[in-house]
Design a protein around this motif. Structure first.
Motif: not given
Ligand SMILES: NC(=O)CC[C@H](N)C(=O)O
Length: 461
Positions: A298-309
């Motif tokens: 679910g991590i893509a739902l908690l940020g989900g931008s290139v910069l989130s990673f």
């Protein structure tokens, strides 16, 4: 929300929803259309509703047609707030409906409401509070230093952070005092209770702690707070960014979620704890286990931008290690036991990987659903981690069951797309449209240096 809003004080209403790219989109209606805004709503295309990427490119998915089809954005005027008395501009969050009058399957605010209702059926009431982090920049100058960006006429400009530290210092406060006090007053006027704000570590960074509320109100408050802060920054000739990494190499912006749950009025995170659990009780442990079990998918739902990673790295306090610990700021879930004698009011879980590029309705829906699922299936949490997981060897981490989150947005989206749990909770249309929108960003920015991505998106959240 400022409950004392009188209809006569309102000159125009900004009807806003946060889309799947994490961008707040808006329609502005004159006073005479207030009633119809909350009954018939405003027409929005599928593209503006769901399918624009952060840089306004259309995403393709069989789940929704980007060109053919409309949705209605219906203002929830029970959550309306007047932004300031002078302009008469009010703001209200929108729920998105299909033209046949049913809730649209990709409406994220409704998805959160459904999870809150499921919790209610299990006799649980969640409380949510956010730590809203942002970076404030001075007006752009065409100089050779600061973070690069492009102004409206395409000239290369430089944005200087409005503070230069030290962290939590009165000196940094004074550099942005007029903005900070203006923001505090404007947030209070809009009805968003703030517990405190302070200059955070990293140039230009501020953190506003928003008071805990019921989950839907908390997320509405967060959306409203970002509008308020952006307006106040603008009024002071400043620019504000909620992007996870607005300046590469500086401290990052999180949007940590503080969560507690009450059953029959009692905070389950303050229940008596088994030995070795540092005060985390049985249901609290199940919540933690539920959240950690679903975090990789679910991590893509908690940020989900290139910069989130780019943010989710060790030693950044972003909670990039999938584990929990009492008071531990490097674990994905920090258990906050509260002061002696105050646990019933204060004990909470802090979910640290979340950031400002998320759609916060979806991020909170995913967290609450995972916590609720952990309680329902009586999930067992791993052992607490009481050291910085970044100081452990790979073998020590493995032995303690500590995982790293997916390393990039592309991998995180693959995990989400094949997550039966998230499909069950959110529905296929919403998951497919979300993955398509974020994949669009991954394809546009995934191959670029973080500096170039920051430059492109820092003022879009
Ligand atoms: N408030 C803090 O603990 C710092 C958090 C850090 N800025 C983050 O990106 O999450």
């Amino acid at each position: 929300m400022n409950r004392a809003v009188r209809f006569d004080d309102i000159r125009a209403l900004a009807v806003s929803h946060i889309d799947l790219a994490g961008v707040a989109r808006v329609r502005v209606l004159p006073h005479r259309r207030l009633l119809s805004a909350s009954t018939h709503g405003v027409t929005i295309s599928n593209s503006v509703g769901f399918l624009f990427s952060v840089d306004d490119h259309l995403s393709r998915t069989p789940a929704l047609d980007p060109v053919v089809g409309d949705v209605r954005g219906i203002a929830d005027i029970s959550s309306m707030a007047l932004l300031d008395a002078e302009s008469g501009l009010a703001w209200a969050p929108a729920d998105l409906y299909a033209l046949d009058g049913t809730v649209h399957p990709a409406c994220t605010r409704s998805a959160l409401r459904r999870v809150v209702d499921d919790a209610q059926d299990a006799r649980l009431t969640f409380s949510v509070g956010f730590e809203l982090e942002c970076t404030v920049f001075r007006a752009p100058v065409p100089a050779a230093w600061g973070a690069a960006g492009t102004d409206e006429v395409g000239e290369t400009m430089r944005y200087l952070p409005a503070t230069s530290g030290p962290a939590s210092s009165t000196r940094a406060l004074i550099e942005v005092e007029a903005f900070g006090l203006g923001a505090l007053a404007a947030l209070e006027f809009a009805g968003v209770p703030v517990e405190q704000f302070h200059p955070a570590s990293g140039d230009g960074r501020l953190e506003f702690a928003l008071a805990p509320r019921d989950a839907l109100t908390a997320v509405d408050d967060l959306a409203l707070a970002r509008v308020v802060l952006t307006r106040v920054a603008q009024a002071h000739g400043l620019r504000i960014s909620f992007a996870p990494v607005p300046i590469v190499g500086e401290a990052t912006n999180g949007c940590h979620v503080h969560l507690s749950a009450r059953r029959e009025g009692r905070n389950v995170l303050a229940e008596p704890a088994p030995r070795g659990r540092h005060g985390l009780g049985v249901d609290g442990g199940r919540m933690v286990a539920g959240i950690l079990d679903r975090l990789d998918d679910g991590i893509a739902l908690l940020g989900g931008s290139v910069l989130s990673f780019a943010r989710l790295r060790p030693a950044s306090w972003s909670g990039a290690a999938v584990c929990w610990g009492p008071g531990n700021r490097e674990t994905a879930v920090r258990f906050v036991p509260g002061q002696a004698g105050m646990a019933a009011e204060q004990a909470n879980l802090e979910i640290r990987p979340a950031d400002g590029a998320a759609n916060p309705y979806l991020a909170v829906a995913a967290i609450l659903a995972a916590a609720l699922d952990g309680i329902t299936r009586e999930a067992v949490p791993p052992k607490p981690v009481t050291v910085d997981p970044g100081t452990l060897t790979a073998a020590q981490r493995r032995a303690r069951g500590i995982r790293s989150l997916p390393a990039d947005l592309g991998t995180a989206l693959d995990r989400l797309a094949s997550s039966g749990f998230h499909r069950r909770v959110l529905g296929d249309v919403l998951v497919d449209a979300y993955v398509a929108t974020r994949r669009n960003e991954w394809e546009a920015f995934g191959g670029l240096a973080p500096e170039a991505v920051a430059e492109a998106v820092r003022f879009r959240y």
